[in-house]
Write an enzyme that holds these catalytic residues in place. Structure first.
Site, PDB file in Angstrom:
ATOM      1  CG  ASP A   8      -1.712   1.223   1.412  1.00  0.00           C
ATOM      2  OD1 ASP A   8      -2.345   1.655   0.437  1.00  0.00           O
ATOM      3  OD2 ASP A   8      -1.701   1.783   2.521  1.00  0.00           O
ATOM      4  CG  ASP A  10      -0.997   7.861   1.110  1.00  0.00           C
ATOM      5  OD1 ASP A  10      -0.470   8.979   1.273  1.00  0.00           O
ATOM      6  OD2 ASP A  10      -1.479   7.484   0.021  1.00  0.00           O
TER       7      ASP A  10
END
Length: 226
Positions: A8, A10
């Site tokens: 992922d 952020d």
């Protein structure tokens, strides 16, 4: 042995909260509103601009002025994507190791291409990243497995031999649905009332520096004692 690793963006690969906080602070100042605690915004990063603005301005989508606030936020953020953003400690050494081992890595994010692509370029990771899948590039974003499977295909990697690392339930759900091993990044932007144990990820780590030893063990079974 592993054939690829997905992150992922952020809260997992990059620590972006300070740039979000700078935009929120500037907006609150300009709108003559009191500033909010950074922890409040950090807990909402995974829910994007809607979550952060809802927390900072005590408003929600559909209420008067929300759409204008969101457009203002996105415009301001686009102009200052990487002033404070950096990879989490331990991430760069992990990427060096993956590349030395010949393991391609990529990113699957719910952050639009408008922001994700220039951010990765500015941080210096775009050319190293074998796949960057954003929600506007697929018909269904996380937690659906489609973007994860697209990334695996771009890596040329077998999903069953890949790992997906994320700091939100939707990351783990997407990875599981795609058949990947999953790792919960507990150092990320988790809401304080979240119980990541309920996600049932394959593994969890407290810091980004914990990732490399575990992945090394999966890639080289003889080092599983590490």
């Amino acid at each position: 042995m592993l054939s690829g690793v997905l992150f992922d963006l952020d809260g997992t690969l990059l620590d972006t909260v300070d740039d979000f906080m700078a935009v929120i602070d500037a907006m609150l100042d300009d709108h003559q509103r009191p500033r909010v605690a950074p922890a409040l915004i950090r807990a909402q990063v995974s829910d994007g601009s809607i979550g952060m603005l809802s927390a900072a301005f005590a408003t929600r989508p559909g209420e008067p002025g929300f759409d204008a606030l969101r457009e203002e936020f996105l415009s301001r953020y686009e102009q200052a994507l990487s002033v404070h953003t950096r990879p989490f400690p331990g991430i760069l050494s992990l990427l060096d190791w993956l590349e030395a081992e010949g393991l391609p890595w990529g990113v699957v994010t719910n952050k639009l291409s408008r922001f994700s692509i220039p951010l990765m370029e500015q941080i210096g990771l775009a050319e190293r990243c074998a796949s960057l899948v954003c929600p506007d590039q697929v018909s269904r974003g996380k937690p659906h497995p489609e973007p994860v499977l697209k990334a695996c295909a771009e890596l040329g990697a077998d999903p069953q031999r890949c790992v997906f690392i994320g700091d939100h339930l939707r990351d783990i759900q997407a990875g599981q649905a795609a058949g990947l091993t999953t790792i919960a990044a507990l150092y990320g932007y988790l809401p304080p009332d979240e119980d990541p144990a309920s996600w049932q990820a394959t593994h969890s780590v407290q810091t980004a520096s914990d990732l490399q030893p575990w992945l090394r063990g999966r890639h080289n079974p003889e080092t599983m004692h590490v």
